[in-house]
Write a protein that holds these residues in place. Structure first.
Motif, mmCIF file in Angstrom:
data_model
loop_
_atom_site.group_PDB
_atom_site.id
_atom_site.type_symbol
_atom_site.label_atom_id
_atom_site.label_comp_id
_atom_site.label_asym_id
_atom_site.label_seq_id
_atom_site.Cartn_x
_atom_site.Cartn_y
_atom_site.Cartn_z
ATOM 1 N N ASN A 96 0.806 -1.270 0.042
ATOM 2 C CA ASN A 96 0.017 0.277 0.075
ATOM 3 C C ASN A 96 0.887 1.461 0.004
ATOM 4 O OD1 ASN A 96 -2.558 -1.560 0.182
ATOM 5 N ND2 ASN A 96 -2.280 -1.550 2.507
ATOM 6 N N SER A 97 1.865 1.346 -0.910
ATOM 7 C CA SER A 97 2.774 2.294 -1.016
ATOM 8 C C SER A 97 3.771 2.617 0.036
ATOM 9 C CB SER A 97 2.091 3.684 -1.454
ATOM 10 O OG SER A 97 1.319 4.176 -0.181
ATOM 11 N N HIS A 98 3.587 1.629 1.225
ATOM 12 C CA HIS A 98 4.651 1.756 2.344
ATOM 13 C C HIS A 98 5.587 0.726 1.909
ATOM 14 C CE1 HIS A 98 2.236 4.650 4.815
ATOM 15 N NE2 HIS A 98 1.164 3.805 4.558
ATOM 16 N N ALA A 99 6.973 1.372 2.407
ATOM 17 C CA ALA A 99 8.194 0.417 2.364
ATOM 18 C C ALA A 99 8.053 -0.687 3.657
ATOM 19 C CB ALA A 99 9.408 1.033 2.365
ATOM 20 N N VAL A 100 8.069 -1.781 3.242
ATOM 21 C CA VAL A 100 7.907 -2.747 4.545
ATOM 22 C C VAL A 100 9.639 -3.718 4.372
ATOM 23 C CG1 VAL A 100 6.985 -5.030 5.604
ATOM 24 C CG2 VAL A 100 5.615 -2.764 4.692
ATOM 25 N N VAL A 101 10.064 -3.720 5.633
ATOM 26 C CA VAL A 101 11.535 -4.706 5.274
ATOM 27 C C VAL A 101 11.404 -5.735 6.404
ATOM 28 C CG1 VAL A 101 12.545 -3.020 6.980
ATOM 29 C CG2 VAL A 101 13.943 -4.386 5.368
ATOM 30 N N PHE A 102 12.133 -6.931 6.112
ATOM 31 C CA PHE A 102 12.062 -7.831 7.051
ATOM 32 C C PHE A 102 13.717 -8.146 7.295
ATOM 33 C CE2 PHE A 102 8.099 -8.714 5.112
ATOM 34 C CZ PHE A 102 7.423 -9.418 6.052
ATOM 35 N N PHE A 103 14.170 -8.500 8.605
ATOM 36 C CA PHE A 103 15.581 -8.780 8.784
ATOM 37 C C PHE A 103 15.927 -10.209 9.110
ATOM 38 C CE2 PHE A 103 14.911 -3.906 9.523
ATOM 39 C CZ PHE A 103 15.867 -3.681 8.464
#
Length: 200
Positions: free
Chosen positions: A68-75
């Motif tokens: 939804n246009s948001h940057a999401v990151v997994f580490f």
């Protein structure tokens, strides 16, 4: 920030809040190339409080996506919401060669900015003394020609142009940011004149 002499660090993002239950984060981006910066395997230095279990550690990207246009990151090593909550508000930095040009359109190293002339309405009003990296935004600390220090939010609305090669930073501060200092200096001068007039 940590690093040895031939390296400097560039801030690329901030972990705004945990997202979902599987250790993901919503990411505030300080880079124009997030899809290239946040590739799986990319390693970042963490800026967190000294009390954090993550203090002094690095973190590695496992997955980056847009939702939804948001940057999401997994580490790697952050597998659930509890682990993610420990890293909320952390700032992510990368090492780069100190003499390398930044490949970001609007990112500069602190050492490139310190000492630049600060220009308003075509006139030099001071010099950039230092950059302070705050959780919400960066601040430019301007040493005015009168010797005062003024904090200027490092946002494009107030700092529309940075020209490292020309040696200047152009600012368009809101009314009152520098005028208060100028009027205080004028008041002090007026008081000195009045004192002198009042003496017999």
């Amino acid at each position: 920030m940590p690093g040895h002499q031939d390296k400097t660090q560039l801030r690329v993002g901030r972990l705004v809040k945990a997202h979902g239950l599987k250790g993901a984060f919503k990411l505030e981006l300080y880079t124009d190339n997030p899809d290239r910066r946040f590739v799986p395997g990319a390693v970042f230095t963490l800026q967190v409080p000294e009390s954090s279990p993550w203090h002094g550690k690095t973190i590695t990207v496992r997955e980056f996506r847009w939702m939804n246009s948001h940057a999401v990151v997994f580490f790697e090593g952050v597998e659930d919401r509890t682990a993610a909550d420990e890293l909320v508000r952390a700032i992510l930095w990368i090492d780069q060669d100190a003499d390398a040009e930044s490949d970001e359109d609007d990112a500069w190293y602190d050492h490139q900015l310190v000492g630049l002339d600060v220009v308003r309405d075509g006139a030099i009003i001071g010099r950039l003394a230092r950059v302070e990296h705050m959780p919400a935004q960066d601040l430019l600390i301007v040493k005015t020609t009168a010797g005062d220090e003024v904090m200027v939010p490092f946002v494009s609305a107030i700092v529309p142009e940075v020209d490292v090669r020309a040696g200047r930073v152009t600012i368009t501060p809101p009314p009152g940011l520098f005028e208060e200092l100028e009027s205080a200096a004028d008041d002090a001068g007026a008081e000195a004149v009045q004192d002198a007039d009042g003496e017999d």
